[in-house]
Scaffold this motif. Structure first.
Motif, PDB file in Angstrom:
ATOM      1  N   SER A  39     -14.358  12.348 -57.265  1.00  0.00           N
ATOM      2  CA  SER A  39     -15.046  13.934 -57.242  1.00  0.00           C
ATOM      3  C   SER A  39     -16.135  13.820 -56.403  1.00  0.00           C
ATOM      4  O   SER A  39     -16.201  14.840 -55.624  1.00  0.00           O
ATOM      5  N   ARG A  40     -17.053  12.842 -56.546  1.00  0.00           N
ATOM      6  CA  ARG A  40     -18.164  12.947 -55.746  1.00  0.00           C
ATOM      7  C   ARG A  40     -18.090  12.647 -54.257  1.00  0.00           C
ATOM      8  O   ARG A  40     -18.604  13.568 -53.493  1.00  0.00           O
ATOM      9  N   ILE A  41     -16.815  11.879 -54.026  1.00  0.00           N
ATOM     10  CA  ILE A  41     -16.733  11.705 -52.498  1.00  0.00           C
ATOM     11  C   ILE A  41     -16.018  13.107 -51.980  1.00  0.00           C
ATOM     12  O   ILE A  41     -16.150  13.577 -50.739  1.00  0.00           O
ATOM     13  N   ILE A  42     -15.059  13.595 -52.613  1.00  0.00           N
ATOM     14  CA  ILE A  42     -14.188  14.747 -52.209  1.00  0.00           C
ATOM     15  C   ILE A  42     -15.445  15.967 -51.905  1.00  0.00           C
ATOM     16  O   ILE A  42     -15.591  16.568 -50.868  1.00  0.00           O
ATOM     17  N   GLU A  43     -16.233  16.119 -52.941  1.00  0.00           N
ATOM     18  CA  GLU A  43     -17.480  17.178 -52.816  1.00  0.00           C
ATOM     19  C   GLU A  43     -18.124  16.744 -51.438  1.00  0.00           C
ATOM     20  O   GLU A  43     -18.633  17.609 -50.835  1.00  0.00           O
ATOM     21  N   ALA A  78     -17.978  20.346 -47.618  1.00  0.00           N
ATOM     22  CA  ALA A  78     -18.175  20.615 -46.100  1.00  0.00           C
ATOM     23  C   ALA A  78     -16.939  21.142 -44.964  1.00  0.00           C
ATOM     24  O   ALA A  78     -16.954  21.811 -44.316  1.00  0.00           O
ATOM     25  N   GLY A  79     -15.812  20.764 -45.759  1.00  0.00           N
ATOM     26  CA  GLY A  79     -14.513  21.512 -45.106  1.00  0.00           C
ATOM     27  C   GLY A  79     -14.475  22.685 -45.578  1.00  0.00           C
ATOM     28  O   GLY A  79     -14.177  23.810 -44.678  1.00  0.00           O
ATOM     29  N   LEU A  80     -14.770  23.275 -46.715  1.00  0.00           N
ATOM     30  CA  LEU A  80     -14.631  24.576 -47.381  1.00  0.00           C
ATOM     31  C   LEU A  80     -15.489  25.583 -46.479  1.00  0.00           C
ATOM     32  O   LEU A  80     -15.087  26.743 -46.175  1.00  0.00           O
ATOM     33  N   ALA A  81     -16.612  25.052 -46.068  1.00  0.00           N
ATOM     34  CA  ALA A  81     -17.715  25.841 -45.606  1.00  0.00           C
ATOM     35  C   ALA A  81     -17.314  26.327 -44.332  1.00  0.00           C
ATOM     36  O   ALA A  81     -17.897  27.213 -43.730  1.00  0.00           O
ATOM     37  N   ASP A  82     -16.202  25.636 -43.642  1.00  0.00           N
ATOM     38  CA  ASP A  82     -15.792  26.388 -42.263  1.00  0.00           C
ATOM     39  C   ASP A  82     -15.055  27.489 -42.505  1.00  0.00           C
ATOM     40  O   ASP A  82     -14.564  28.282 -41.617  1.00  0.00           O
ATOM     41  N   ASP A  83     -14.485  27.706 -43.617  1.00  0.00           N
ATOM     42  CA  ASP A  83     -13.282  28.659 -44.041  1.00  0.00           C
ATOM     43  C   ASP A  83     -13.837  29.776 -44.940  1.00  0.00           C
ATOM     44  O   ASP A  83     -13.219  30.957 -45.040  1.00  0.00           O
ATOM     45  N   ILE A  84     -14.870  29.480 -45.633  1.00  0.00           N
ATOM     46  CA  ILE A  84     -15.407  30.424 -46.768  1.00  0.00           C
ATOM     47  C   ILE A  84     -16.799  30.105 -46.943  1.00  0.00           C
ATOM     48  O   ILE A  84     -17.326  29.368 -46.556  1.00  0.00           O
ATOM     49  N   LYS A  85     -17.362  31.633 -47.133  1.00  0.00           N
ATOM     50  CA  LYS A  85     -18.828  31.401 -47.070  1.00  0.00           C
ATOM     51  C   LYS A  85     -19.440  31.050 -48.270  1.00  0.00           C
ATOM     52  O   LYS A  85     -18.997  31.315 -49.564  1.00  0.00           O
ATOM     53  N   VAL A  86     -20.399  29.900 -48.395  1.00  0.00           N
ATOM     54  CA  VAL A  86     -20.899  29.264 -49.432  1.00  0.00           C
ATOM     55  C   VAL A  86     -22.344  29.705 -49.876  1.00  0.00           C
ATOM     56  O   VAL A  86     -23.014  29.858 -48.783  1.00  0.00           O
ATOM     57  N   THR A  87     -22.402  30.072 -50.968  1.00  0.00           N
ATOM     58  CA  THR A  87     -23.933  30.564 -51.652  1.00  0.00           C
ATOM     59  C   THR A  87     -24.486  29.363 -52.552  1.00  0.00           C
ATOM     60  O   THR A  87     -23.477  29.304 -53.580  1.00  0.00           O
TER      61      THR A  87
END
Length: 346
Positions: free
Chosen positions: A275-279, A286-295
């Motif tokens: 879980s920590r590695i994936i996060e 990090a990967g999600l931040a390329d496709d979705i706005k993270v707050t």
């Protein structure tokens, strides 16, 4: 044929077809994808499988049935109780049908970090919770509380959520847990219970605006394809409960039992580690931040949300669960506060 009947028939067929001697196989069901490098649940079961099989020199083996092959998570619990399966990882939502007090773990905005969750569920509270589950159900043994992927985040397609007011009117999918619905409503959003298998299509078609899950689940479910915004609310931590059929467990030798407990401890560690590695990887935030706005939220923003949700949650527990649940909630809050303080000092 209804799903329950179909699942039962499939379970019976698979179990009857197994050629191993009675008592020698742990049939382990869960409802997640079967890739140990992508999913904390299957990482847990893969480690458990390896350590049990090798540690007993093959006198006990493990067969893992993932991806709902044998039914839903709730059906897995019943199958373990009936001895059709010997083990399962179950969510709080699925276990609540059999053990409603598990709902106290949904105290919102409780933990200040992952280290505090380990302290609580590996410590005295985790032991007390396991003992209470075993006493209430009678036919299971609790082997630990693996990680489902970490803290819950909220995604949605409507707007960035940075403050309590931003939740207003957003339709958020929840499990069928009334406590989750209470929390979402207290935030000012609309709670919409929906089964896990319908979440992606619900987001895609606009039946729901958003959902809440740990970051690894958001990632492997590809929710960034149908969501615009992600807020790191960290408002819930909801572990799996690792259950084993008591009759099967009691039939093991002392040496085999010791091996099972060692395997379970490592299963929990594997779920947390992955879980920590994936996060932290491109498959996570990090990967999600390329496709979705993270707050990310500040402490003050989380405190405002806690103030809105915790009283509503405590009222829900007091009005809908038994007095022992209220006692368990007090123990949980005390354990969380001590763990938060210890992790802060460290």
């Amino acid at each position: 044929m209804k799903r329950t009947a179909l699942s039962a028939a499939l379970a019976a067929t698979l179990i009857a077809s197994t050629a191993y001697a009675d008592g020698g196989v742990i049939r382990f069901g869960h409802d997640n994808k079967t890739d140990p490098f992508e999913n904390p649940a299957h990482a847990c079961t893969a480690v458990f499988d390896n350590l049990v099989t090798s540690g007993t020199n093959g006198s006990v083996s493990v067969e893992v049935f993932g991806s709902n092959q044998l039914g839903s998570a709730a059906e897995h619990v019943q199958q373990v109780r009936d001895g059709l399966l010997q083990a399962t990882l179950t969510s709080t939502g699925a276990l609540a049908s059999y053990y409603p007090r598990i709902d106290v773990l949904n105290l919102p905005f409780a933990f200040n970090g992952n280290a505090a969750t380990y302290e609580v569920f590996d410590g005295d509270f985790g032991k007390a919770l396991a003992a209470d589950i075993e006493a209430e159900l009678g036919d299971v043994v609790v082997l630990g509380f693996p990680d489902t992927g970490g803290f819950f985040a909220v995604t949605n397609s409507q707007r960035e959520i940075a403050n309590l007011a931003d939740f207003d009117g957003i339709r958020i999918r929840t499990m069928t847990l009334p406590s989750h619905q209470t929390i979402v409503k207290a935030l000012g959003a609309e709670a919409y219970p929906l089964s896990w298998g319908e979440v992606y299509s619900g987001l895609q078609t606009g039946v729901i605006d958003g959902q809440m899950n740990p970051v690894p689940i958001i990632s492997f479910a590809n929710f960034a394809e149908v969501q615009e915004y992600l807020t790191l609310t960290n408002h819930l931590f909801s572990p799996y409960t690792l259950l084993m059929n008591r009759a099967f467990y009691e039939g093991l030798s002392d040496s085999e039992k010791a091996t099972v407990h060692t395997a379970a401890e490592n299963c929990v560690a594997a779920s947390r580690g992955l879980s920590r590695i994936i996060e932290a990887s491109d498959r996570g935030l990090a990967g999600l931040a390329d496709d979705i706005k993270v707050t990310a939220l500040s402490d003050d923003q989380r405190a405002e949300m806690a103030a809105a949700t915790q009283p509503a949650f405590e009222t829900h527990v007091a009005e809908n669960l038994d007095p022992k649940a209220n006692e368990l909630l007090v123990k949980f809050r005390d354990a969380v506060n001590k763990a938060n303080e210890a992790s802060y000092l460290n």
